[in-house]
Motif scaffolding. Structure first.
Motif, PDB file in Angstrom:
ATOM      1  N   GLY A 232       0.823  -1.199   0.000  1.00  0.00           N
ATOM      2  CA  GLY A 232       0.000   0.000   0.000  1.00  0.00           C
ATOM      3  C   GLY A 232       0.853   1.243   0.000  1.00  0.00           C
ATOM      4  N   ASP A 233       0.191   2.387   0.247  1.00  0.00           N
ATOM      5  CA  ASP A 233       0.911   3.657   0.261  1.00  0.00           C
ATOM      6  C   ASP A 233       1.965   3.688   1.357  1.00  0.00           C
ATOM      7  OD1 ASP A 233      -0.695   4.463  -1.808  1.00  0.00           O
ATOM      8  OD2 ASP A 233      -2.131   5.519  -0.520  1.00  0.00           O
ATOM      9  N   GLY A 234       1.745   2.919   2.417  1.00  0.00           N
ATOM     10  CA  GLY A 234       2.704   2.888   3.521  1.00  0.00           C
ATOM     11  C   GLY A 234       3.865   1.948   3.290  1.00  0.00           C
ATOM     12  N   GLY A 235       3.934   1.342   2.090  1.00  0.00           N
ATOM     13  CA  GLY A 235       5.015   0.415   1.795  1.00  0.00           C
ATOM     14  C   GLY A 235       4.544  -1.024   1.831  1.00  0.00           C
ATOM     15  N   SER A 236       5.485  -1.927   1.709  1.00  0.00           N
ATOM     16  CA  SER A 236       5.177  -3.358   1.702  1.00  0.00           C
ATOM     17  C   SER A 236       5.483  -3.971   3.054  1.00  0.00           C
ATOM     18  CB  SER A 236       5.994  -4.069   0.621  1.00  0.00           C
ATOM     19  OG  SER A 236       5.725  -3.534  -0.659  1.00  0.00           O
ATOM     20  N   SER A 237       4.675  -4.919   3.448  1.00  0.00           N
ATOM     21  CA  SER A 237       4.909  -5.616   4.710  1.00  0.00           C
ATOM     22  C   SER A 237       4.509  -7.073   4.570  1.00  0.00           C
ATOM     23  CB  SER A 237       4.132  -4.958   5.857  1.00  0.00           C
ATOM     24  OG  SER A 237       2.740  -5.014   5.611  1.00  0.00           O
ATOM     25  N   VAL A 238       5.157  -7.908   5.352  1.00  0.00           N
ATOM     26  CA  VAL A 238       4.807  -9.323   5.407  1.00  0.00           C
ATOM     27  C   VAL A 238       4.512  -9.667   6.861  1.00  0.00           C
ATOM     28  CG1 VAL A 238       7.262  -9.982   5.556  1.00  0.00           C
ATOM     29  CG2 VAL A 238       5.544 -11.689   4.930  1.00  0.00           C
ATOM     30  N   LEU A 239       3.366 -10.292   7.086  1.00  0.00           N
ATOM     31  CA  LEU A 239       2.948 -10.686   8.429  1.00  0.00           C
ATOM     32  C   LEU A 239       3.078 -12.199   8.535  1.00  0.00           C
ATOM     33  CD1 LEU A 239       1.442  -7.941   7.715  1.00  0.00           C
ATOM     34  CD2 LEU A 239      -0.191  -8.570   9.496  1.00  0.00           C
ATOM     35  N   LEU A 240       3.777 -12.644   9.570  1.00  0.00           N
ATOM     36  CA  LEU A 240       4.029 -14.067   9.751  1.00  0.00           C
ATOM     37  C   LEU A 240       3.198 -14.614  10.909  1.00  0.00           C
ATOM     38  CD1 LEU A 240       7.920 -14.048   9.348  1.00  0.00           C
ATOM     39  CD2 LEU A 240       6.170 -14.390   7.597  1.00  0.00           C
ATOM     40  N   PRO A 241       2.598 -15.794  10.753  1.00  0.00           N
ATOM     41  CA  PRO A 241       1.718 -16.367  11.781  1.00  0.00           C
ATOM     42  C   PRO A 241       2.497 -17.037  12.911  1.00  0.00           C
ATOM     43  CG  PRO A 241       1.849 -17.855   9.934  1.00  0.00           C
ATOM     44  CD  PRO A 241       2.654 -16.633   9.549  1.00  0.00           C
ATOM     45  N   VAL A 242       3.301 -16.265  13.630  1.00  0.00           N
ATOM     46  CA  VAL A 242       4.134 -16.831  14.682  1.00  0.00           C
ATOM     47  C   VAL A 242       4.585 -15.711  15.602  1.00  0.00           C
ATOM     48  CG1 VAL A 242       6.287 -16.549  13.397  1.00  0.00           C
ATOM     49  CG2 VAL A 242       6.107 -18.373  15.103  1.00  0.00           C
ATOM     50  N   GLU A 243       4.907 -16.037  16.838  1.00  0.00           N
ATOM     51  CA  GLU A 243       5.435 -15.050  17.776  1.00  0.00           C
ATOM     52  C   GLU A 243       6.909 -14.823  17.484  1.00  0.00           C
ATOM     53  OE1 GLU A 243       4.672 -15.770  21.904  1.00  0.00           O
ATOM     54  OE2 GLU A 243       2.847 -16.895  21.474  1.00  0.00           O
ATOM     55  N   ASP A 244       7.362 -13.555  17.592  1.00  0.00           N
ATOM     56  CA  ASP A 244       8.777 -13.291  17.338  1.00  0.00           C
ATOM     57  C   ASP A 244       9.667 -13.976  18.370  1.00  0.00           C
ATOM     58  OD1 ASP A 244       8.168 -11.730  19.497  1.00  0.00           O
ATOM     59  OD2 ASP A 244       8.724  -9.824  18.574  1.00  0.00           O
ATOM     60  N   ALA A 245       9.110 -14.285  19.551  1.00  0.00           N
ATOM     61  CA  ALA A 245       9.907 -14.955  20.583  1.00  0.00           C
ATOM     62  C   ALA A 245      10.237 -16.393  20.185  1.00  0.00           C
ATOM     63  CB  ALA A 245       9.166 -14.936  21.918  1.00  0.00           C
ATOM     64  N   ARG A 246       9.427 -16.975  19.327  1.00  0.00           N
ATOM     65  CA  ARG A 246       9.683 -18.347  18.855  1.00  0.00           C
ATOM     66  C   ARG A 246      10.611 -18.247  17.648  1.00  0.00           C
ATOM     67  NH1 ARG A 246       3.899 -20.985  18.152  1.00  0.00           N
ATOM     68  NH2 ARG A 246       5.194 -22.716  17.446  1.00  0.00           N
ATOM     69  N   ARG A 247      11.871 -17.966  17.930  1.00  0.00           N
ATOM     70  CA  ARG A 247      12.821 -17.577  16.897  1.00  0.00           C
ATOM     71  C   ARG A 247      12.962 -18.599  15.782  1.00  0.00           C
ATOM     72  NH1 ARG A 247      18.828 -16.121  18.739  1.00  0.00           N
ATOM     73  NH2 ARG A 247      18.951 -18.373  18.997  1.00  0.00           N
ATOM     74  N   ASP A 248      13.132 -19.862  16.116  1.00  0.00           N
ATOM     75  CA  ASP A 248      13.355 -20.874  15.081  1.00  0.00           C
ATOM     76  C   ASP A 248      12.142 -21.018  14.169  1.00  0.00           C
ATOM     77  OD1 ASP A 248      15.869 -21.315  16.076  1.00  0.00           O
ATOM     78  OD2 ASP A 248      15.303 -23.058  17.269  1.00  0.00           O
ATOM     79  N   ASP A 249      10.931 -20.998  14.760  1.00  0.00           N
ATOM     80  CA  ASP A 249       9.718 -21.097  13.942  1.00  0.00           C
ATOM     81  C   ASP A 249       9.582 -19.874  13.048  1.00  0.00           C
ATOM     82  OD1 ASP A 249       9.137 -23.493  15.110  1.00  0.00           O
ATOM     83  OD2 ASP A 249       7.651 -22.698  16.507  1.00  0.00           O
ATOM     84  N   ALA A 250       9.859 -18.706  13.622  1.00  0.00           N
ATOM     85  CA  ALA A 250       9.746 -17.473  12.842  1.00  0.00           C
ATOM     86  C   ALA A 250      10.743 -17.471  11.694  1.00  0.00           C
ATOM     87  CB  ALA A 250       9.984 -16.272  13.758  1.00  0.00           C
ATOM     88  N   ARG A 251      11.944 -17.941  11.953  1.00  0.00           N
ATOM     89  CA  ARG A 251      12.959 -17.981  10.897  1.00  0.00           C
ATOM     90  C   ARG A 251      12.529 -18.912   9.769  1.00  0.00           C
ATOM     91  NH1 ARG A 251      17.508 -21.294   9.996  1.00  0.00           N
ATOM     92  NH2 ARG A 251      18.995 -20.314   8.556  1.00  0.00           N
ATOM     93  N   GLU A 252      11.929 -20.049  10.101  1.00  0.00           N
ATOM     94  CA  GLU A 252      11.463 -20.970   9.058  1.00  0.00           C
ATOM     95  C   GLU A 252      10.398 -20.314   8.175  1.00  0.00           C
ATOM     96  OE1 GLU A 252      12.438 -24.014   7.993  1.00  0.00           O
ATOM     97  OE2 GLU A 252      14.141 -23.521   9.277  1.00  0.00           O
TER      98      GLU A 252
END
Length: 240
Positions: free
Chosen positions: A102-122
């Motif tokens: 959108g006008d605010g730029g591009s973003s990607v939302l991931l279905p995981v908590e950032d604290a769950r580092r390994d899952d988020a990285r995958e």
């Protein structure tokens, strides 16, 4: 040099010990199987000056990282090859990955908590492969048409050490990490692999073909020696 830290790797292919300075890993000592490890301190002492110079050069070459979250994951991702920047958000309430433009730029939302580092990285790596297919494969096709060098098929992979490859059957594989390289270096790798569709080795004929399509290939080839500095640490699992 007894105070220096290093990573030891044993290689079946190596015939002698060697040193290399790797972004985010530092000094790596590669030795052949059966090497007397008591000789490593002697080796480090012999190349003490080179180690200090290489370490200083590597530190100066590290690009500025975008802000990282406490777990070492990115809050944004930049694809230098095409000048794209994405904001990264982590939302466990989601059921699947979501991309927004959108006008605010591009973003990607991931279905995981950032604290769950390994899952988020995958989740991030899966998204990187998707973006690599969307970005790199059309770039390769455009380069192929411009040079008049055709290939049979192409794909992307997240590889550790090879930026690209071309099989004897004309299949080109590009490293997903090309996304992070400056555009001229990403194009150089594509040119290099496309030239392999005509010359499968690194003979004089091959390099003359490369030069014909990339007059600055020597400069680009030298720049590729340090190109790993452009790849964020989290891509390879090297967290701060």
């Amino acid at each position: 040099m007894s105070d220096i830290s290093y990573t030891l790797k044993v290689s079946r292919r190596s015939k002698y010990a060697r040193l290399k300075m790797v972004p985010r890993e530092g000094l790596v000592v590669v030795v052949p199987e059966g090497y007397d490890r008591k000789q490593i301190p002697v080796l480090l002492k012999r190349y003490e000056e080179w180690i200090r110079r290489a370490a200083g050069r590597l530190e100066r070459q590290q690009p500025d990282e975008h802000p990282l979250l406490p777990g070492g994951l990115p809050s944004s991702v930049v694809f230098r090859s095409v000048g794209e920047e994405w904001r990264v958000e982590y939302d466990p309430a989601l059921r699947k990955r979501v991309e927004r433009n959108g006008d605010g730029g591009s973003s990607v939302l991931l279905p995981v908590e950032d604290a769950r580092r390994d899952d988020a990285r995958e989740h991030l790596l899966l998204w990187l492969r998707k973006r690599a297919s969307v970005i790199l494969l059309p770039m390769l096709e455009e380069r192929s048409r411009a040079l008049g060098l055709r290939y049979a098929s192409a794909g992307v992979r997240l590889q550790k050490s090879r930026w690209g490859s071309c099989s004897g059957r004309g299949r080109i594989t590009l490293n997903t990490k090309l996304l992070f390289l400056p555009p001229e270096l990403a194009r150089y790798i594509m040119t290099h692999e496309l030239c392999h569709t005509a010359e499968m080795n690194h003979s004089g004929s091959f390099w003359r073909l490369v030069q014909r399509h990339d007059p600055d290939f020597r400069q680009h080839d030298r720049a590729m020696r340090d190109a790993w500095k452009y790849v964020p640490g989290w891509v390879s699992g090297h967290y701060l």
